[in-house]
Design a protein around this motif. Sequence first.
Motif, short mmCIF file in Angstrom:
data_model
loop_
_atom_site.label_atom_id
_atom_site.label_comp_id
_atom_site.label_asym_id
_atom_site.label_seq_id
_atom_site.Cartn_x
_atom_site.Cartn_y
_atom_site.Cartn_z
N GLY B 46 -4.17 77.12 2.30
CA GLY B 46 -3.06 76.28 2.25
C GLY B 46 -3.32 75.08 3.10
N GLY B 47 -4.64 74.72 3.10
CA GLY B 47 -4.91 73.71 4.13
C GLY B 47 -4.87 73.93 5.67
N SER B 49 -6.40 75.42 7.60
CA SER B 49 -7.67 75.46 8.53
C SER B 49 -7.67 74.17 8.97
CB SER B 49 -8.85 75.72 7.83
OG SER B 49 -8.80 75.10 6.65
N TYR B 50 -7.00 72.93 8.22
CA TYR B 50 -7.04 71.63 8.71
C TYR B 50 -5.79 71.71 9.73
CZ TYR B 50 -6.72 66.52 8.78
OH TYR B 50 -6.87 65.24 9.28
N LYS B 51 -6.21 71.54 10.87
CA LYS B 51 -4.89 71.76 11.77
C LYS B 51 -4.39 70.42 12.28
CE LYS B 51 -5.94 75.91 14.17
NZ LYS B 51 -6.02 76.42 12.88
N LEU B 52 -4.82 69.43 11.93
CA LEU B 52 -4.20 68.09 12.09
C LEU B 52 -3.07 67.71 11.36
CD1 LEU B 52 -7.29 65.82 13.28
CD2 LEU B 52 -5.99 67.50 14.26
N ALA B 53 -3.14 68.47 10.04
CA ALA B 53 -1.83 68.23 9.29
C ALA B 53 -0.86 69.07 9.45
CB ALA B 53 -2.23 68.20 7.84
N ILE B 84 -5.27 59.63 16.37
CA ILE B 84 -4.12 58.88 16.29
C ILE B 84 -3.75 58.45 15.10
CG2 ILE B 84 -2.71 57.18 17.45
CD1 ILE B 84 -4.61 57.47 19.77
N LYS B 109 2.11 65.89 6.78
CA LYS B 109 0.95 65.64 6.11
C LYS B 109 1.01 63.88 5.70
CE LYS B 109 3.07 67.24 2.22
NZ LYS B 109 3.45 68.66 1.37
N ILE B 110 2.16 63.29 6.14
CA ILE B 110 2.11 61.93 5.86
C ILE B 110 1.91 61.11 6.85
CG2 ILE B 110 3.72 59.99 5.31
CD1 ILE B 110 5.41 62.00 3.95
N ASP B 111 0.69 60.17 7.17
CA ASP B 111 0.36 59.30 8.06
C ASP B 111 0.88 58.05 7.89
OD1 ASP B 111 -2.65 61.24 8.59
OD2 ASP B 111 -0.78 61.33 9.65
N GLY B 112 1.37 57.36 8.95
CA GLY B 112 1.71 56.03 8.94
C GLY B 112 0.46 55.19 8.86
N LYS B 113 0.83 53.85 8.69
CA LYS B 113 -0.24 52.99 8.94
C LYS B 113 -0.67 52.65 10.42
CE LYS B 113 0.13 51.35 4.56
NZ LYS B 113 -1.14 51.95 4.16
#
Lengths: 272, 182
Positions: B46-47, B49-53, B84, B109-113
Amino acid sequence: MKNRREFLKDAPDAMLAVLGLTALTAVAVKAAGSADTKASGPMDRMRADLKRAMAKPVDQRRWAMAIDLRKCIGCEACTVACRSENKTGPGVAYRPVLVETEGTFPDVKRTFTPRPCMHCEKPECLKACPAEAIKKTPDGIVYVDYESCVGAKACIPACPYGVPRFDEGGYFTDNTPAVQDYEKAAAYEMGVKRPRNMADKAPIGRMRKCHYCFHRLQSEALPACTTTCVAHATFFGDLKDEQSLIFELSRSPRVRRLKESAGTKPTTFYLV
Amino acid sequence: MDEKPTSLELTRRTFLQSTAFLGGSALLSPMLDKAGRLADEASAAGGSSYKLADAKNYISTVCLQCNTGCGIKAKIIDGVIVKIDGNPYSPWTMFPHTDYKTPLTETQKIDGKLCPKGQSGLQTTYDPYRITKVLKRAGKRGENKWVTIDFQALPANVEKRGSRTANLSRPEASPSMMRGAR
């Protein structure tokens, strides 16, 4: 005495207009409803495209990236974001920005061309690798398998775009009081957590290149360069989805690909 | 072949015996469909493993690389900021910004600019030349002599420091210097 709410509700519109309050209720309704109205910008649309694409079987989607050169301001946020996301050390950048200056003062012109991997349909790097370490996913991402890569560097002259780079190791904070922890932190490339902290362990000693942030796509997040692009110049999505933004852009007469004569059929395209 | 390998017992002898028997194919086949397996593993997790999301792994803060102060996500693994990104709840990084009512499970899971100065914030926060201990002057001003004091002793030292005006020749010329002077 009625309270203020009752008073405002009953007030005739003319009076409210005088008070500048007519738009209030309309704005309030719009703000509350924005969560479920249709996409209100390219980022929203691309996220919706990504969500739909990830719900499809892997061989029914095809990832592509588009870069609008009229919008790119050469800020290199994409370059830094990609390096930060994938923990690339000195000498490796998946997405440098090529800067070209034409003319002499006062008639000068400068153009910026971000150059990620082209994820070619016919990748020369894949053909050239003696260890068969470069592979392609069913949805079109060309990537380096760190387990198989032996650092032969045959892909470097093979790629017409100068994309693959060798990770020699080393940190930006070498020769300072201390190498900082964030440089040794793990990247999650291709879904595998790998710290960059030992000289003989991948990704050091391997070829490295852009993989359209495969690990982020698995979490329904757009690639790092796409999310951070301040000028809204980078787009990403599933080319096989006719509702997607990337499909729409691919039909534009402004589309150009790099070095089309090389016969590699690059997937990444530009809007000139 | 004296020993039969069981699923729990693997010695070097049994390992070599089994690969000799299978002709090494047991080693090759996992690699051949690595591409498919990578995708399967990552999506099966479920993603995760990618901790940053993951919302548990970031703090919302403000970038201070310029005077705009965009809202950012500082993504943290093992106590170290590793990435960041713009915080989508902030209109500086996403316009229109993500509605505040949007649950974190979606915005994680949404990153701004974020501009390149913001993206390189790691280099500022973890500048190798940053001062990491409390320094107290141990000589005259300008001599550049310091002692390290404990962080816990800092408030007492600031409160009970010596006279602000002792080293000045004409402190009475500055009302603010004289205010509360000891």
